[in-house]
Design a protein around this motif. Structure first.
Motif, mmCIF file in Angstrom:
data_model
loop_
_atom_site.group_PDB
_atom_site.id
_atom_site.type_symbol
_atom_site.label_atom_id
_atom_site.label_comp_id
_atom_site.label_asym_id
_atom_site.label_seq_id
_atom_site.Cartn_x
_atom_site.Cartn_y
_atom_site.Cartn_z
ATOM 1 N N SER A 19 42.270 23.474 -13.447
ATOM 2 C CA SER A 19 41.687 22.766 -14.582
ATOM 3 C C SER A 19 40.861 23.695 -15.464
ATOM 4 C CB SER A 19 40.820 21.606 -14.087
ATOM 5 O OG SER A 19 40.128 21.000 -15.157
ATOM 6 N N LEU A 20 40.132 24.603 -14.859
ATOM 7 C CA LEU A 20 39.332 25.549 -15.645
ATOM 8 C C LEU A 20 40.227 26.398 -16.544
ATOM 9 C CD1 LEU A 20 36.763 26.725 -12.944
ATOM 10 C CD2 LEU A 20 36.244 25.386 -15.002
ATOM 11 N N VAL A 21 41.366 26.818 -16.020
ATOM 12 C CA VAL A 21 42.299 27.627 -16.810
ATOM 13 C C VAL A 21 42.919 26.781 -17.917
ATOM 14 C CG1 VAL A 21 44.391 29.026 -16.749
ATOM 15 C CG2 VAL A 21 42.766 29.138 -14.849
ATOM 16 N N SER A 22 43.348 25.560 -17.582
ATOM 17 C CA SER A 22 43.933 24.666 -18.583
ATOM 18 C C SER A 22 42.952 24.397 -19.717
ATOM 19 C CB SER A 22 44.335 23.329 -17.937
ATOM 20 O OG SER A 22 45.460 23.453 -17.115
ATOM 21 N N ALA A 61 41.115 17.950 -19.789
ATOM 22 C CA ALA A 61 41.892 18.980 -19.080
ATOM 23 C C ALA A 61 41.644 18.935 -17.577
ATOM 24 C CB ALA A 61 41.536 20.359 -19.627
ATOM 25 N N LEU A 62 41.081 17.836 -17.088
ATOM 26 C CA LEU A 62 40.836 17.704 -15.656
ATOM 27 C C LEU A 62 42.138 17.399 -14.930
ATOM 28 C CD1 LEU A 62 37.572 15.567 -15.806
ATOM 29 C CD2 LEU A 62 37.747 17.998 -15.216
ATOM 30 N N HIS A 63 42.243 17.849 -13.690
ATOM 31 C CA HIS A 63 43.407 17.571 -12.849
ATOM 32 C C HIS A 63 42.919 17.001 -11.527
ATOM 33 C CE1 HIS A 63 45.646 19.755 -15.794
ATOM 34 N NE2 HIS A 63 45.272 20.954 -15.391
ATOM 35 N N GLY A 64 43.700 16.114 -10.957
ATOM 36 C CA GLY A 64 43.373 15.599 -9.638
ATOM 37 C C GLY A 64 42.416 14.422 -9.671
ATOM 38 N N ARG A 65 41.859 14.128 -8.518
ATOM 39 C CA ARG A 65 40.964 12.982 -8.370
ATOM 40 C C ARG A 65 39.769 13.071 -9.310
ATOM 41 N NH1 ARG A 65 40.478 12.628 -1.753
ATOM 42 N NH2 ARG A 65 42.659 12.144 -1.309
ATOM 43 N N TRP A 66 39.301 11.916 -9.718
ATOM 44 C CA TRP A 66 38.138 11.721 -10.582
ATOM 45 C C TRP A 66 38.399 12.098 -12.044
ATOM 46 C CZ3 TRP A 66 37.317 14.581 -5.939
ATOM 47 C CH2 TRP A 66 36.893 13.775 -4.866
ATOM 48 N N GLY A 67 39.321 13.000 -12.304
ATOM 49 C CA GLY A 67 39.601 13.366 -13.685
ATOM 50 C C GLY A 67 40.919 12.831 -14.199
ATOM 51 N N GLU A 68 41.840 12.558 -13.253
ATOM 52 C CA GLU A 68 43.189 12.163 -13.633
ATOM 53 C C GLU A 68 43.538 10.767 -13.134
ATOM 54 O OE1 GLU A 68 47.618 14.324 -13.490
ATOM 55 O OE2 GLU A 68 45.895 15.242 -12.505
ATOM 56 N N ASP A 69 42.597 10.114 -12.475
ATOM 57 C CA ASP A 69 42.902 8.854 -11.798
ATOM 58 C C ASP A 69 42.260 7.636 -12.436
ATOM 59 O OD1 ASP A 69 40.279 9.326 -11.184
ATOM 60 O OD2 ASP A 69 40.530 9.339 -9.013
ATOM 61 N N GLY A 70 41.767 7.767 -13.656
ATOM 62 C CA GLY A 70 41.172 6.640 -14.356
ATOM 63 C C GLY A 70 39.658 6.652 -14.395
ATOM 64 N N CYS A 71 39.015 7.445 -13.543
ATOM 65 C CA CYS A 71 37.544 7.449 -13.482
ATOM 66 C C CYS A 71 36.926 7.998 -14.772
ATOM 67 C CB CYS A 71 37.076 8.259 -12.277
ATOM 68 S SG CYS A 71 37.481 7.522 -10.684
#
Length: 306
Positions: A19-22, A61-71
């Protein structure tokens, strides 16, 4: 005057580094096009930072839990900040693999059989005939994915795997053959379908983000009928889940000798990576869309939803 964009990156999921790179790549692209950009490394004070910053739009640009799951999407909705990628519902459903498969199957997109089992039950008996795949219920980027073949040692609580971090895991039938992927940008599937050929093992987290470990073949060297079916199914899955902006659908195509020739959806990624090795920028480039143009389109598309 171009909008002020907050690029949200990092976070605390297993995909933080990607995510940091993205996020950094997206921020550079927007700055090069004259946007005012503020980069935010997401922490538990994200809502406070956004409320104080008051950006015109957020590039998530978050990936995975908490950033990509609706939170995080929910936070942005409450703060009334337009944001890139899918909304709360689509993000939450797509991140939950069993639920996403049910929704896509109802829309006619083929998926393979699976079971959600307690992690401790894996050590008692095989939940499916081998070979099968064990995945976390709600992670991306192949984090924690393990394939168990006939003759492999039985799982153990001491062996690294998704069972160590999750009380439940999803087990699904392994599909032999090729790995294919296609992006959706807006309301259309990209003309570029990519085949992924890992140079060892399968297309896991390391193969995705380590240069030289996976060969990307675009356009994928498959029969034209299969090629167009991948595009059709990627768009069908995108629409079934209610995605918006950019998504990417991953498939397995069994063209092995004696195989069933089936084309199976693995999952839909609602916030695909934007790193130098990422697939969506590569598929956009195949159509003549530069990385900067892609990122700008994503921001403008989000701004239209204010």
């Amino acid at each position: 005057m171009k909008p002020h964009v907050a690029v949200i990156k990092g976070g605390w999921s297993a995909e933080r580094d990607v995510s940091l790179v993205s996020g950094s790549a997206a921020a550079r692209a927007l700055a090069a096009r004259g946007y005012r950009v503020t980069e935010i490394d997401a922490g538990h004070d994200l809502a406070q930072k956004l409320a104080e910053l008051k950006p015109d739009v957020a590039f998530n640009a978050l990936h995975g839990r908490w950033g990509e799951d609706g939170c995080v999407q929910g936070i942005l909705e409450v703060l009334e900040i337009p944001y890139t990628h899918s909304g709360v519902m689509a993000s939450a459903v797509a991140m939950n693999k069993p639920m996403a498969k049910r929704v896509c199957a109802a829309a006619g997109v083929p998926v393979t059989e699976d079971r959600v089992v307690a992690s401790e039950d894996l050590f008692k008996a095989d939940p499916l005939p081998r070979p099968y795949v064990v995945k976390p219920v709600d992670e991306g980027s192949s984090v924690g994915v393990v394939i168990l073949h006939p003759g492999d040692n039985t799982f153990s609580p001491d062996v690294e795997g998704p069972w160590q971090q999750n009380t439940e895991v999803m087990v699904e039938r392994y599909i032999a053959g090729r790995e294919l992927t296609c992006a959706v940008i807006g309301d259309r599937a990209t003309t570029g379908v990519t085949e992924l050929r890992p140079k060892r093992g399968f297309y896991d987290y390391e193969a995705k983000y380590s240069e030289g470990l996976t060969e990307h073949l675009i356009p994928a060297p498959v029969d034209p009928e299969i090629y167009e079916r991948v595009r059709h199914l990627a768009l069908s899955a995108h629409r079934a889940l209610g995605c918006r902006g950019v998504s990417r659908a991953d498939f397995r195509f069994d063209d092995t000798s004696g195989g069933a020739g089936e084309l199976i959806l693995l999952e839909v990624n609602t916030q695909p990576g934007m790193t130098p090795l990422s697939l969506v920028p590569e598929m956009a480039a195949y159509e003549g869309i530069s990385f900067e143009d892609l990122v700008v389109w994503m921001v403008e598309d989000a701004s239209c939803r204010r």
